[in-house]
Scaffold this motif. Structure first.
Motif, short mmCIF file in Angstrom:
data_model
loop_
_atom_site.label_atom_id
_atom_site.label_comp_id
_atom_site.label_asym_id
_atom_site.label_seq_id
_atom_site.Cartn_x
_atom_site.Cartn_y
_atom_site.Cartn_z
N PHE A 160 2.31 1.57 -3.40
CA PHE A 160 1.31 2.11 -4.32
C PHE A 160 1.28 3.64 -4.22
O PHE A 160 1.32 4.34 -5.23
CB PHE A 160 -0.08 1.54 -4.00
CG PHE A 160 -1.18 2.13 -4.83
CD1 PHE A 160 -1.48 1.60 -6.08
CD2 PHE A 160 -1.90 3.24 -4.40
CE1 PHE A 160 -2.47 2.16 -6.87
CE2 PHE A 160 -2.90 3.80 -5.18
CZ PHE A 160 -3.18 3.26 -6.42
N ASN A 161 1.23 4.16 -3.00
CA ASN A 161 1.20 5.61 -2.80
C ASN A 161 2.46 6.28 -3.31
O ASN A 161 2.42 7.42 -3.79
CB ASN A 161 0.98 5.95 -1.32
CG ASN A 161 -0.40 5.57 -0.85
OD1 ASN A 161 -1.35 5.56 -1.62
ND2 ASN A 161 -0.51 5.22 0.41
N GLY A 214 -5.50 7.88 -6.75
CA GLY A 214 -5.97 6.57 -6.34
C GLY A 214 -5.79 5.48 -7.39
O GLY A 214 -6.31 4.39 -7.23
N GLN A 215 -5.04 5.80 -8.46
CA GLN A 215 -4.78 4.83 -9.52
C GLN A 215 -3.36 5.02 -10.03
O GLN A 215 -2.82 6.13 -10.00
CB GLN A 215 -5.74 5.01 -10.69
CG GLN A 215 -7.18 4.79 -10.34
CD GLN A 215 -8.08 5.00 -11.54
OE1 GLN A 215 -7.87 5.91 -12.34
NE2 GLN A 215 -9.08 4.15 -11.67
N SER A 228 -5.93 0.08 -9.81
CA SER A 228 -6.45 0.63 -8.57
C SER A 228 -5.54 0.16 -7.44
O SER A 228 -4.68 -0.70 -7.63
CB SER A 228 -7.88 0.13 -8.33
OG SER A 228 -7.85 -1.27 -8.05
N HIS A 229 -5.76 0.71 -6.28
CA HIS A 229 -4.98 0.29 -5.11
C HIS A 229 -5.09 -1.22 -4.91
O HIS A 229 -4.08 -1.91 -4.74
CB HIS A 229 -5.48 1.05 -3.87
CG HIS A 229 -4.82 0.64 -2.61
ND1 HIS A 229 -5.30 -0.39 -1.82
CD2 HIS A 229 -3.69 1.08 -2.01
CE1 HIS A 229 -4.50 -0.55 -0.78
NE2 HIS A 229 -3.52 0.33 -0.87
N ASP A 230 -6.32 -1.74 -4.93
CA ASP A 230 -6.52 -3.17 -4.71
C ASP A 230 -5.90 -4.03 -5.80
O ASP A 230 -5.32 -5.08 -5.52
CB ASP A 230 -8.02 -3.50 -4.57
CG ASP A 230 -8.60 -2.95 -3.28
OD1 ASP A 230 -7.84 -2.62 -2.35
OD2 ASP A 230 -9.85 -2.85 -3.19
N VAL A 274 -2.06 -3.99 -5.15
CA VAL A 274 -1.67 -4.75 -3.96
C VAL A 274 -1.85 -6.25 -4.19
O VAL A 274 -0.94 -7.05 -3.93
CB VAL A 274 -2.42 -4.28 -2.70
CG1 VAL A 274 -2.20 -5.22 -1.53
CG2 VAL A 274 -2.00 -2.86 -2.32
N SER A 302 0.84 -1.20 0.00
CA SER A 302 0.00 0.00 0.00
C SER A 302 0.88 1.25 0.00
O SER A 302 0.63 2.21 -0.74
CB SER A 302 -0.92 -0.01 1.23
OG SER A 302 -1.76 1.10 1.22
N ASP A 356 1.80 6.47 -7.15
CA ASP A 356 0.59 7.19 -7.56
C ASP A 356 0.95 8.68 -7.56
O ASP A 356 0.61 9.42 -6.64
CB ASP A 356 -0.57 6.89 -6.62
CG ASP A 356 -1.84 7.63 -6.99
OD1 ASP A 356 -1.92 8.18 -8.11
OD2 ASP A 356 -2.76 7.67 -6.15
N ASN A 375 -1.71 11.31 -7.14
CA ASN A 375 -2.57 11.06 -5.97
C ASN A 375 -4.04 10.90 -6.31
O ASN A 375 -4.91 11.33 -5.55
CB ASN A 375 -2.40 12.18 -4.93
CG ASN A 375 -1.00 12.26 -4.38
OD1 ASN A 375 -0.42 11.26 -3.99
ND2 ASN A 375 -0.44 13.46 -4.40
#
Length: 192
Positions: free
Chosen positions: A110-111, A119-120, A168-170, A173, A107, A114, A117
């Motif tokens: 991911f940030n 969220g993708q 996406s974040h999910d 991850v 996570s 990104d 910012n």
């Protein structure tokens, strides 16, 4: 006009200590040691980007190529986007980066990538991710395994469940969690 006292950034209050004990895997003594060490380099309690990059590149054995990656890491550590990292931001991010569960570390990663910012992670951000990692690791860019565009296409094809050509974040991850070579590259900076 009031005479409000503000707590200096180089002071670690009992409240700060309790917060960090509750939200990291470090005990009180280790937090105080980390804070004292932080203040040696940042007596005002603020770590700016330039010093962060300098310190990070000293820690990361990447033959002088870690500076671009360090800029990404700085962005991820500077969660309030103030242009500097305070001790709490530093320790929380360091804790996740080094001691967090795999989902927390992914996570955080991911940030890190990104960049806008939103969220993708889109193809442009993935491309930047691979360029920075491959530069830092000093790979032979003529080697087909390190073709950035090819790697971006593979990751999108493999992880993009929704079909929107973004992660996406999910999706990120879950995808990286099940892809050991990419996981090692992103989290440990080791090639497969």
């Amino acid at each position: 006009m009031g005479n409000k006292k503000s707590t200096p950034k180089n002071y670690l209050s009992e409240k700060d200590l309790m917060f960090l004990e509750a939200n990291t895997k470090f005990n009180r003594e280790k937090i105080i040691q980390w804070h004292d060490a932080f203040l040696v380099d940042c007596p005002n309690g603020k770590l700016d980007k330039k010093l962060f990059v300098k310190l990070y590149t000293q820690l990361e054995p990447a033959e002088g190529k870690a500076d671009k990656y360090a800029e990404f890491v700085f962005k991820a550590f500077d969660v309030d986007h103030s242009g500097y990292i305070d001790f709490t931001e530093f320790l929380l991010a360091f804790n996740i980066r080094s001691k967090g569960k795999i989902e927390e570390r992914l996570s955080w990663t991911f940030n890190l990538y990104d960049l806008d910012n939103n969220g993708q992670i889109d193809k442009k951000e993935l491309k930047k991710m691979f360029e920075v990692l491959f530069t830092m690791l000093n790979v032979n860019k003529k080697d087909e395994r390190y073709n950035v565009d090819k790697r971006v296409d593979e990751v999108i094809k493999k992880y993009d469940v929704s079909g929107d050509k973004k992660l996406s974040h999910d999706e990120f991850v879950q995808g990286v969690k099940n892809d050991e070579p990419l996981q090692r590259l992103l989290l440990d900076h080791q090639l497969d």
